[in-house]
Scaffold this active site. Structure first.
Site, PDB file in Angstrom:
ATOM      1  N   GLY A 238       0.776  -1.238   0.000  1.00 55.98           N
ATOM      2  CA  GLY A 238       0.000   0.000   0.000  1.00 55.98           C
ATOM      3  C   GLY A 238       0.804   1.284   0.000  1.00 55.98           C
ATOM      4  O   GLY A 238       0.232   2.361  -0.165  1.00 55.98           O
ATOM      5  N   CYS A 351     -14.732   6.321 -26.557  1.00 57.99           N
ATOM      6  CA  CYS A 351     -16.037   6.988 -26.590  1.00 57.99           C
ATOM      7  C   CYS A 351     -16.573   7.183 -25.182  1.00 57.99           C
ATOM      8  O   CYS A 351     -17.534   6.520 -24.774  1.00 57.99           O
ATOM      9  CB  CYS A 351     -17.018   6.158 -27.406  1.00 57.99           C
ATOM     10  SG  CYS A 351     -16.434   5.929 -29.066  1.00 57.99           S
TER      11      CYS A 351
HETATM   12  N1  LLP Z   1      -1.589  -6.973  -0.714  1.00 58.44           N
HETATM   13  C1  LLP Z   1      -2.918  -7.044  -0.901  1.00 58.44           C
HETATM   14  C2  LLP Z   1      -3.690  -8.056  -0.189  1.00 58.44           C
HETATM   15  C3  LLP Z   1      -3.547  -6.156  -1.783  1.00 58.44           C
HETATM   16  O1  LLP Z   1      -4.863  -6.218  -1.949  1.00 58.44           O
HETATM   17  C4  LLP Z   1      -2.771  -5.196  -2.482  1.00 58.44           C
HETATM   18  C5  LLP Z   1      -3.410  -4.259  -3.407  1.00 58.44           C
HETATM   19  C6  LLP Z   1      -1.380  -5.175  -2.253  1.00 58.44           C
HETATM   20  C7  LLP Z   1      -0.821  -6.071  -1.352  1.00 58.44           C
HETATM   21  C8  LLP Z   1      -0.456  -4.209  -2.955  1.00 58.44           C
HETATM   22  O2  LLP Z   1      -0.767  -2.899  -2.725  1.00 58.44           O
HETATM   23  P1  LLP Z   1       0.178  -1.749  -3.320  1.00 58.44           P
HETATM   24  O3  LLP Z   1       1.495  -1.842  -2.627  1.00 58.44           O
HETATM   25  O4  LLP Z   1       0.316  -2.000  -4.764  1.00 58.44           O
HETATM   26  O5  LLP Z   1      -0.552  -0.497  -3.024  1.00 58.44           O
HETATM   27  N2  LLP Z   1      -6.257  -0.554  -8.660  1.00 58.44           N
HETATM   28  C9  LLP Z   1      -5.859   0.373  -7.619  1.00 58.44           C
HETATM   29  C10 LLP Z   1      -5.038  -0.315  -6.555  1.00 58.44           C
HETATM   30  C11 LLP Z   1      -5.716  -1.525  -5.958  1.00 58.44           C
HETATM   31  C12 LLP Z   1      -4.873  -2.209  -4.922  1.00 58.44           C
HETATM   32  C13 LLP Z   1      -5.408  -3.563  -4.607  1.00 58.44           C
HETATM   33  N3  LLP Z   1      -4.664  -4.267  -3.635  1.00 58.44           N
HETATM   34  C14 LLP Z   1      -5.079   1.532  -8.222  1.00 58.44           C
HETATM   35  O6  LLP Z   1      -4.923   1.566  -9.429  1.00 58.44           O
HETATM   36  O7  LLP Z   1      -4.681   2.446  -7.508  1.00 58.44           O
END
Ligand code: LLP
Length: 431
Positions: A238, A351
């Site tokens: 995150g 579109c």
């Molecule tokens: N672990 C779990 C259980 C997760 O659900 C996620 C992301 C991560 C790790 C990795 O998170 P990161 O470090 O990448 O923030 N589509 C959205 C982001 C969705 C994140 C979903 N889960 C966007 O484009 O901002």
């Protein structure tokens, strides 16, 4: 130039043109076509090192990194994950298939999912070393392998867009405190290998302080569950990145890791727990800045007092501005150092009025036929790309020490027809 700080570490302006890893972006756009996605290996490697150094400095226990495959995954990336000694978080049998094609063994594959299908669970049994349980129904379906972690929802809020908050009570993700205790009891009864606790608070947050509260609640639970000598605590992923020059400086991975590590060490001392393996699970902060999207400018027009730069990609390869009001930046591939000639609105060919990639960015005067590079395009763009309006997904190229290798070919219209069956052909003939 401040905007250049958003680009991969190896980016330079040589002569008049942007280069990454010594490769000329104009030449790449010419060779591979556009929209084109580029990944810089050096930037990926540096991001891994930043986490590892921070962990070595801040955490005395065992630790590791799991790359969250949902940010971007393909066979070549899975191979890189293998080379770097990372684990891979897979969300489905589909991602597990890519992990296996990339040569990852079970002890490097971890499986997440809110409602894992029977096929996902079967794939996890065959290919994964860890399964992170989301609910009690799922737990009832598990056997002696793989190793089990429980996903805890600690009711902690991080600051980010509502669509990517995951750690508050009322979220669809994970188990509450009582359910974690119930799951612990069921694991003991059935002799299931409960080895870890996990939480993930959300994505694209830049303040580490809330994670401390989640660590505290998770350790209190670990103590009640009696998790023994060899257990893992995963604070999920995150950690955010800067997408626009106004977001700079870049949120510091070292500060984030240190805050979390200190909370774990202090909490374990308080609860008399052995130090767990501390397993971070980043996606975006490893891969976002390594990626650059290159588009061709097809037309420039002035309407409603706006200068519109019409690109050959947008919503279909990057839905993030439409979904999360994400704010991007850009540079022209040639003549990046030119002064801005007022704000520009960058839109794609699709579109939908929501297909505006960047709104009101100060940008030089450019003409149809030029190329535009959008930095911080490595995470959640291609993995969320669609075929909207019959769009063909972009080609992806891996850049490493002066060489460019195609790692995903561009889709062609024939790919769009591959799953389609005709109503007009007689089924007996088509068999
Ligand atoms: N672990 C779990 C259980 C997760 O659900 C996620 C992301 C991560 C790790 C990795 O998170 P990161 O470090 O990448 O923030 N589509 C959205 C982001 C969705 C994140 C979903 N889960 C966007 O484009 O901002």
């Amino acid at each position: 130039m401040k905007r250049l700080l958003l680009f991969p570490d190896t980016t330079q302006i040589e002569g008049d043109v942007l280069t990454i890893a010594g490769c000329d972006l104009a030449a790449l756009a010419e060779t591979f076509g556009t929209p084109l996605y580029l990944y810089d290996r050096a930037t990926l490697d540096h991001a891994v090192e930043a986490y590892r150094q921070a962990l070595a400095a801040a955490y005395p226990g065992p630790s590791g990194l799991t790359y969250a495959g949902k940010a971007f995954l393909c066979r070549a990336l899975a191979e890189w994950i293998g080379q770097r000694g990372l684990w891979l978080d897979c969300s489905s049998q589909g991602e597990m298939a890519i992990a296996v094609a990339g040569g990852l063994p079970p002890d490097r594959i971890l499986v997440h999912g809110v409602n894992k299908s029977a096929a996902d669970l079967e794939a996890a049994r065959r290919h994964a070393g860890v399964i992170v349980v989301d609910n009690l129904t799922e737990l009832a379906r598990l056997a002696e392998r793989p190793e089990i972690w429980l996903r805890f929802c600690p009711d902690v809020q991080v600051e980010t867009h509502a669509h990517i908050q995951t750690g508050r009570a009322g979220s669809k993700f994970g188990l509450d405190e009582k359910q974690v205790e119930e799951a612990g009891r069921l694991c003991r009864e059935k002799g299931l290998p409960l080895k870890g606790l996990h939480f993930h608070l959300g994505s694209q947050f830049r303040e580490a302080a809330p994670v401390t509260a989640a660590v505290e609640r998770t350790l209190a639970l670990a103590a009640r569950l009696g998790l023994g000598e060899e257990w893992t605590l995963s604070p999920g992923g995150g950690w955010g990145v800067a997408y626009h020059e106004d977001d700079l400086p870049q949120p510091e991975v070292a500060a984030y890791v240190q805050t979390v590590a200190q909370a774990v060490v202090a909490g374990c001392r308080r609860y008399g727990l052995p130090l767990p393996r501390l397993q971070f699970e980043p996606g975006r902060s490893l891969v976002a800045r390594a990626g650059v999207a290159v588009y061709r400018l097809g037309a420039v027009k002035q309407t409603g007092g706006r200068r519109w730069l019409l690109l050959d990609g947008g919503l279909a390869d990057n839905p993030r501005p439409a979904l999360y009001a994400a704010r991007y930046s850009a540079l022209p591939v040639r003549g990046a150092a030119r002064p801005a000639a007022g704000p520009a609105w960058f839109a794609g060919p699709y579109c939908e009025s929501g297909d505006v990639l960047i709104a009101g960015l100060p940008f030089p005067a450019v003409e149809a036929g030029e190329w535009v590079a959008v930095p911080v395009s490595g995470a959640y763009q291609l993995s969320m790309a669609s075929n909207y309006n019959g769009a063909c997904r972009p080609a992806v190229v891996w850049l490493e020490e002066g060489t460019a290798r195609l790692i995903q070919r561009r889709e062609v219209p024939a790919d769009l027809l591959r799953r389609d069956l005709s109503l007009l052909v007689n089924p007996s003939e088509s068999r």
